[in-house]
Design an enzyme around this catalytic site. Structure first.
Site, PDB file in Angstrom:
ATOM      1  N   CYS A 983      37.093  46.126  50.732  1.00 53.35           N
ATOM      2  CA  CYS A 983      38.277  45.897  49.912  1.00 53.35           C
ATOM      3  C   CYS A 983      39.038  47.187  49.702  1.00 53.35           C
ATOM      4  O   CYS A 983      40.259  47.221  49.612  1.00 53.35           O
ATOM      5  CB  CYS A 983      37.906  45.284  48.569  1.00 53.35           C
ATOM      6  SG  CYS A 983      36.943  46.384  47.521  1.00 53.35           S
ATOM      7  N   LEU A 984      38.292  48.300  49.624  1.00 56.23           N
ATOM      8  CA  LEU A 984      38.925  49.601  49.386  1.00 56.23           C
ATOM      9  C   LEU A 984      38.922  50.463  50.629  1.00 56.23           C
ATOM     10  O   LEU A 984      39.345  51.606  50.588  1.00 56.23           O
ATOM     11  CB  LEU A 984      38.190  50.330  48.254  1.00 56.23           C
ATOM     12  CG  LEU A 984      38.147  49.597  46.913  1.00 56.23           C
ATOM     13  CD1 LEU A 984      37.293  50.373  45.928  1.00 56.23           C
ATOM     14  CD2 LEU A 984      39.546  49.418  46.354  1.00 56.23           C
TER      15      LEU A 984
END
Length: 1015
Positions: A983-984
């Protein structure tokens, strides 16, 4: 040419053999000094003569005078004002003064002393032409405005059906902006000719006198298509027939033909304009229509021809019978022809036709007949030089008045700068504006050298653009939209530029007017079109910057009401650019300030929640307006801005459907072993409302939490399985490695509908679904026609073969190919023939129809053969992506957004890398990048997939990819396993990782890649 007739005899109705008049039939009333005549009008039993001294004499026929004295009634205007021209209807005589003012005088004998009515409604208009029918009148101003008044039973006023009559002059709005050259009135019909030869007609049409091909009356001016490009310069109307004259001297007639007044050797009516064949070979210079007869003058032959009714002897042939073809009038006196004498003395010949009267008049040049065809005010090269160079302050006021008149009235400006070489302006149409662009540029340059002239022109133009006619559709009326940008090209653009008001006027045009304007733009030379794009792009940028600076004091509605005007013009110009192949690059349309407009506010930690909410809501409303505006004008957005806009759009939609419960997601639970079946089951059970929420994916038996990576992994694996050849869902093309819909998949099955769902969900959730579709799919999605070039991309072999067919020069080789209008398709394991057109199997492909064959073939592959399958796909796509503005993406952009990129810049990945707990100079980081750059290309791609869920680069490119390396906090790297947070886009590394340890880490990841479901 009709045979010329000669007969002896002196001029009938003349007081002496030496006079300059001929009149048929003989008229006992004439001015004492016929040589002092400036104009004659004979209608309805009256003869009105304008004398050179500026007075008017009116004689009535014996019948109308009731046996009274035939002494003329004399009319004189006020002191120092002369009469310029006259015309009359049944009961009134119109008098035009030398100052352009109109007055109406009664023709009734018992009202000889009645006070004339001054048409004060036309004061200040400076009338230059008159025309009267039986019960209606027309007046054309120097500013190009046409006014009508009187009865309107048949629509002869051209102002619609609403009023049955009008005592005061009414502006004919339908012709506003069209530079008129000549007006004419029949019994109950009206005609007008423009400077570029366009003819308009309205009123009574019982006999086809409007030339429109039917007999229906017209209450508004209607363009006469049959006279297009005929170079019409003059028109005359009879009681119920019409004659037009071209610049080349050709005569067309139409309408009532009962007396032969059309000259076609027939008494039939003509609904369309028809050339008078008997006059072929002659160059006619004048035409005049009486009530039931027609006169023409041929100067080269020095003859006046007449045809039509001769009941009163008006044909001049000493007979009262009708004449069906043009024959010369017997003009002979004392052994010499009347017109020969005029020619020898260099006198002017004029022909006048009244109700049942014909007059031929000869005037000396110094006492020339009144110019009844005065032109409207226009810009000419001589006037421009006079304006720019004039240093006499006494002349400035007059120059200033002329500038104001020309540049504040549309018709005057549209009648200026005409392309007269080789009569090109007569070919004005949607394909050609008829403007001399060189003369226009020269005028702009000259004007810029004189500040006083420049200021006067700019002030007038600013006034003009605020009053442009929104109902204009004629190319001649729309020239102004091409002329003004060039006139003001030397001016600095600002938010108050006339270009802004011009943009507003374009927005208010009717659809037909916009279409015509786009056609005019498309035929501009490239430099002019490029300047137009640049100017509107700069104006858009200036106005949006100004709005951003004042956003606190301006309502969001201002964005849609004012600022969007130049943006909308850019969108129109972009469409023209696409259609015409001007090839102006898309970046020339971009307005960078849009991205700043779409930025969400940054909040100060010291602000309380109420302040934050207030700022957010004001910005929220502003961005909502921005979304509404900019999604309709995608050409001003680069792809980054479109992605930003799409992201905001989906977020607002998500908030709208989730309010007040944020954090609502559509959760999908699937197993890796039965991913496709689980997905289909889930999609079939979903409600439409579920697609409004963002997606969260959970794989059975796995503890991972979807922060973006699992859902991307879901789309990656699903795409790979659906595109596998063994799935038998798509047609696979080996040479291009692309796929297409298969007509073998039954349309009643919902497989393509579900795939459309997946595609739409990927776009809405900003994920990559790398179906290897060609650009053709994305062009179809936004309704752009497909071509052979699209087939070349999908199937290069077929594309090359069809191109070879198009390029073949020899007929026999094409014939030897033995092609017909059929194509083979597979159906249930066998091949069947499908016709590309009706009876296609019996139509061989030849050189003359090969283009049609190729187009039909392409259409079959991309459209007809998969029509139902594609429709299912689109229904699913729209369901899966509830944002309604996804089509703002261009096809190539949409493909990149959905399929991702395959261009990798690993150095940029390193440049963009961020570190949490590390410094860039740390040994572990240096070791990491040494090992990473040493990997083969495909292994780097695999590692990218391990981090992000896909080996494709996002649409923004590697530049937008931010990769974070975090400190795993482990002293012993041997006890560590790789961990990625997709996600990051981050990776945890233990401290003190040597190159050997990192090498093993990469090997572990890549060797066990299949374990993660992405291999």
């Amino acid at each position: 040419m009709p045979r010329q007739q000669r007969a002896p005899g002196r001029c009938p109705g003349l007081p002496s053999p030496a006079c300059s008049w001929l009149c048929f039939p003989k008229a006992p009333f004439f001015p004492a000094d016929p040589g002092a005549v400036r104009q004659i009008c004979c209608k309805r039993g009256c003869l009105a003569v304008v004398k050179t001294d500026g007075t008017v004499g009116v004689w009535h026929s014996a019948e109308k005078a009731g046996g009274q004295s035939r002494e003329p009634r004399h009319i004189k205007l006020k002191k120092n004002v002369k009469v310029e021209a006259v015309d009359c209807e049944t009961s009134h005589l119109l008098i035009l003064s030398s100052k352009g003012e109109l007055s109406e005088h009664s023709l009734a004998l018992q009202n000889v002393k009645s006070k004339p009515r001054h048409l004060t409604e036309l004061r200040g208009k400076w009338i230059i032409q008159l025309a009267c029918g039986d019960h209606h009148s027309m007046a054309l101003s120097k500013g190009g405005q046409l006014f009508t008044w009187g009865q309107n039973e048949y629509g002869q006023l051209g102002v619609g059906r609403e009023m049955s009559s009008a005592r005061e002059p009414q502006l004919v709005q339908a012709l506003e902006g069209i530079p008129l050259a000549k007006i004419a009135a029949g019994g109950s019909h009206s005609m007008a000719v423009s400077l570029s030869g366009s003819v308009y007609s309205w009123g009574k049409n019982a006999f086809g006198q409007l030339g429109l091909g039917h007999t229906e009356d017209r209450f508004l001016p209607t363009y006469v298509n049959a006279l297009e490009h005929k170079k019409t310069v003059f028109v005359s109307c009879g009681g119920e027939h019409t004659a037009v004259l071209s610049k080349d001297g050709l005569v067309c007639t139409f309408g009532a033909g009962c007396h032969g007044q059309l000259g076609h050797n027939s008494t039939c009516n003509e609904l369309y304009p028809r050339f008078v064949a008997e006059l072929f070979g002659a160059r006619v210079s004048q035409v005049a229509c009486g009530r039931w007869h027609t006169l023409v003058y041929v100067p080269d032959l020095e003859d006046v021809y007449s045809f039509g009714s001769g009941s009163e002897g008006q044909l001049g042939n000493r007979s009262k019978s009708d004449q069906l073809i043009p024959l010369p009038i017997k003009l002979r006196k004392k052994g010499r022809r009347f017109n020969q004498e005029a020619s020898a003395s260099k006198e002017q010949i004029k022909v006048i036709a009244g109700d049942n009267q014909s007059i031929v008049i000869s005037l000396k040049e110094k006492n020339s007949y009144a110019n009844l065809n005065q032109a409207l005010a226009r810009v000419g090269e001589e006037e421009t030089d006079k304006w720019v160079s004039n240093l006499d302050p006494n002349q400035w006021q007059n120059i200033k008045r002329n500038i104001k008149l020309i540049f504040s009235l549309t018709a005057c400006l549209n009648g200026s700068f005409l392309k007269k070489s080789q009569d090109e302006h007569f070919r004005t149409s949607q394909e050609a504006a008829g403007i001399n662009m060189s003369a226009l540029l020269l005028f702009s340059d000259k004007m810029a050298k004189n500040p006083k002239v420049l200021t006067g022109v700019m002030d007038a133009v600013k006034k003009l653009v605020q009053s442009l006619n929104s109902s204009a559709t004629s190319p001649e009326a729309l020239r102004v939209f091409v002329i003004i940008p060039i006139i003001i090209r030397t001016q600095d653009l600002c938010s108050d530029s006339p270009l802004k008001q011009l943009a507003r006027a374009i927005q208010f045009l009717q659809p037909e007017g916009k279409q015509t304007l786009e056609s005019l733009w498309s035929n501009l030379d490239f430099p002019f079109f490029k300047d137009l794009v640049d100017n509107y792009q700069r104006l858009s940028s200036i106005m949006l910057s100004s709005f951003i600076k004042q956003r606190g004091s301006l309502k969001p509605e201002y964005l849609t009401e004012v600022i969007s005007w130049p943006f909308q013009i850019l969108q129109m110009l972009y469409k023209v650019n696409c259609r015409t192949g001007f090839r102006i690059q898309e970046k020339n349309f971009y307005v960078p300030e849009v991205k700043e407009m779409l930025l969400l506010p940054k909040f100060n930690p010291t602000q309380n929640i109420e302040q934050v909410q207030e700022i957010f809501m004001s910005k929220f409303n502003e961005i909502k307006f921005a979304l509404r505006v900019f999604t309709q004008i995608p050409c001003v957005l680069d792809m980054e801005a479109k992605i930003q806009l799409h992201d905001l759009n989906r977020c607002f939609l998500y908030f709208e459907y989730s309010w007040p419960y944020f954090g609502v997601f559509t959760e999908v639970s699937v197993s890796r072993q039965n991913l496709v079946q689980d997905t289909w089951m889930f999609l079939r059970s979903m409600q439409d409302i579920n697609f409004q929420h963002f997606l969260k994916v959970c794989f059975y038996g796995e503890p991972g939490i979807d922060d973006g990576g699992l859902s991307q992994e879901f789309f990656t694996i699903l795409t790979r399985e659906l595109c596998a050849p063994e799935a038998q869902i798509f047609r696979h093309f080996e040479e291009s490695h692309l796929i297409w819909f298969s007509s073998q998949v039954p349309a009643q099955e919902d497989i393509y509908f579900l795939i459309g769902n997946i595609f739409g969900m990927a776009l809405y959730n900003m994920k990559i679904a790398a179906f290897p579709f060609p650009l053709a799919l994305f062009k179809k999605m936004v309704d752009i026609p497909l071509t052979l070039e699209d087939l070349k991309e999908l199937c290069p072999i077929e594309g090359r073969c069809l191109q070879a067919l198009l390029d073949e020069q020899y007929d026999d080789i094409i014939e030897s190919m033995m092609l017909d209008f059929t194509v083979m398709k597979e159906e249930r394991g066998s091949k069947v023939s499908v016709e590309l057109k009706e009876n296609g199997a019996n139509i061989p492909v030849m050189k003359y129809n090969r283009t049609e064959y190729v187009d039909a073939y392409v259409n079959y592959v991309f459209n007809d053969s998969i029509k139902e399958q594609f429709n299912d796909f689109m229904r699913g796509f729209v369901r899966g992506s509830p944002t309604k503005h996804w089509n703002m993406f261009f096809p190539a952009e949409l493909r990149v957004v959905l399929l991702g990129r395959t261009e990798y810049n690993w150095e940029r990945l390193e440049e963009n890398a961020k570190y949490n707990g590390y410094e860039k100079s740390d040994e572990t980081i240096r070791n990491f990048w040494v090992v990473f750059h040493g990997l083969p290309e495909e292994k780097k791609m695999d590692f990218l997939a391990f981090l992000t869920g896909t080996n494709r680069v996002p649409s923004q490119g590697m530049e937008s990819f931010v990769f974070t390396i975090e400190d795993a906090g482990k002293e012993n790297p041997d006890l560590w396993y790789p961990e990625a947070s997709t996600c990051l886009h981050s990776l945890s590394l233990p401290r003190y990782s040597s190159q050997d340890v990192l090498q093993e880490m990469f090997l572990f990841v890549l060797e066990h890649y299949e374990k993660f479901g992405l291999a």
